[in-house]
Design a protein around this motif. Sequence first.
Motif, PDB file in Angstrom:
ATOM      1  N   LEU A   1       0.840  -1.188   0.000  1.00 35.76           N
ATOM      2  CA  LEU A   1       0.000   0.000   0.000  1.00 35.76           C
ATOM      3  C   LEU A   1       0.881   1.245   0.000  1.00 35.76           C
ATOM      4  N   VAL A   2       0.295   2.356  -0.352  1.00 33.78           N
ATOM      5  CA  VAL A   2       1.000   3.635  -0.334  1.00 33.78           C
ATOM      6  C   VAL A   2       0.150   4.623   0.457  1.00 33.78           C
ATOM      7  N   ASP A   3       0.723   5.138   1.523  1.00 40.67           N
ATOM      8  CA  ASP A   3       0.062   6.177   2.305  1.00 40.67           C
ATOM      9  C   ASP A   3       0.299   7.512   1.601  1.00 40.67           C
ATOM     10  N   HIS A   4      -0.768   8.260   1.343  1.00 36.60           N
ATOM     11  CA  HIS A   4      -0.571   9.521   0.600  1.00 36.60           C
ATOM     12  C   HIS A   4      -1.697  10.495   0.893  1.00 36.60           C
ATOM     13  N   SER A   5      -1.391  11.774   0.717  1.00 35.88           N
ATOM     14  CA  SER A   5      -2.427  12.798   0.782  1.00 35.88           C
ATOM     15  C   SER A   5      -3.289  12.675  -0.467  1.00 35.88           C
ATOM     16  N   ASN A   6      -4.525  13.133  -0.364  1.00 36.55           N
ATOM     17  CA  ASN A   6      -5.431  12.939  -1.508  1.00 36.55           C
ATOM     18  C   ASN A   6      -6.200  14.214  -1.849  1.00 36.55           C
ATOM     19  N   ASN A   7      -5.477  15.319  -1.935  1.00 34.51           N
ATOM     20  CA  ASN A   7      -6.101  16.575  -2.343  1.00 34.51           C
ATOM     21  C   ASN A   7      -6.128  16.707  -3.858  1.00 34.51           C
ATOM     22  N   ALA A   8      -7.270  17.151  -4.367  1.00 44.42           N
ATOM     23  CA  ALA A   8      -7.371  17.508  -5.787  1.00 44.42           C
ATOM     24  C   ALA A   8      -7.332  19.032  -5.847  1.00 44.42           C
ATOM     25  N   VAL A   9      -6.250  19.572  -6.376  1.00 45.45           N
ATOM     26  CA  VAL A   9      -6.044  21.027  -6.361  1.00 45.45           C
ATOM     27  C   VAL A   9      -6.285  21.605  -7.745  1.00 45.45           C
ATOM     28  N   LEU A  10      -7.113  22.639  -7.790  1.00 43.44           N
ATOM     29  CA  LEU A  10      -7.378  23.345  -9.041  1.00 43.44           C
ATOM     30  C   LEU A  10      -6.348  24.444  -9.228  1.00 43.44           C
ATOM     31  N   PHE A  11      -5.680  24.419 -10.387  1.00 40.20           N
ATOM     32  CA  PHE A  11      -4.723  25.460 -10.771  1.00 40.20           C
ATOM     33  C   PHE A  11      -5.275  26.190 -11.994  1.00 40.20           C
ATOM     34  N   GLY A  12      -4.966  27.470 -12.092  1.00 39.07           N
ATOM     35  CA  GLY A  12      -5.445  28.282 -13.203  1.00 39.07           C
ATOM     36  C   GLY A  12      -4.609  28.129 -14.457  1.00 39.07           C
ATOM     37  N   PRO A  13      -4.960  28.857 -15.512  1.00 35.21           N
ATOM     38  CA  PRO A  13      -4.285  28.748 -16.802  1.00 35.21           C
ATOM     39  C   PRO A  13      -2.798  29.082 -16.781  1.00 35.21           C
ATOM     40  N   GLU A  14      -2.368  29.842 -15.774  1.00 30.62           N
ATOM     41  CA  GLU A  14      -0.955  30.171 -15.646  1.00 30.62           C
ATOM     42  C   GLU A  14      -0.278  29.359 -14.553  1.00 30.62           C
TER      43      GLU A  14
END
Length: 205
Positions: free
Chosen positions: A167-180
Motif C-alpha cells: 500500500l502507499v500512504d498519501h495525501s489525496n487533495n485535488a487542487v485546481l490550478f489556473g491557466p498560468e
Amino acid sequence: MTGPVMNDLKPLKIHALALFASIALTACSGETAPASPPLEGAAIGGDFELVDENGDTVREADFAGQNRVVYFGYAFCPDVCPVDMQKLGQAMRVLEESDPALAERITPIFVSVDPARDTPEVLTQFTDSFHPRMVGLSGSRAAIDAAAERYGVYYQLGEDDGSGNYLVDHSNNAVLFGPEGEPLAILPLQDSPDAIAETLVRWAR
C-alpha cells in the motif's frame, strides 16, 4: 420646528432615501465584491518533468492556458483513489452538461507515485475508466519526489509482502490550478459531484 429648518432638512432626507434605495437594490441583485480564490498566493505548484501514458515527457508548461486539477495517488489504491477519481470524472461530466466551454478549459491530471506498478498501460486503463480527458502521469522516483515536494504532497511506500503487493500512504487533495499554473482551490472530493462541479465553476478561469 420652523419652516426654514424643515426646508434645510429636505435635501438630506432625499439623499438618505436615495442611499437606502441604492443599498436595497444592490442587496436584491446579489452583487458583492468578488472573493479571492482560497489558495491565492499559496506556494504550491510549479514545473515538473514526468512521463505521460504514451511514454512521452511532459512538463507543467505543456498545460499552459488550461485550468488543471492535479491529484497524486496510485492506480493500485484499493479504495481512496478510485472513489476520488470517480467523483472527479462525474463532476467533469456534470460540467460538460452545464458549461461545456468551461469544461473544455479544464484538464484533470492524475500523477502516480507508484511508477513500479503504474506503467503507462496501467495508467491509461485507470484514467480512461473515469474520464476520457483525464491525463495520467508518472516518472522516475526522483522526478515524482520533486513534483510531490513542489505540489505539497505527502506519500510513503508501504512494506512489500514479498509478492509485489504493498500500500502507499498519501495525501489525496485535488487542487485546481489556473491557466498560468496559479493555485486556486482544493476541490471538495468528500462532497457530491455536483458540489465539485460548482467549485470548478466558481474558481476556474
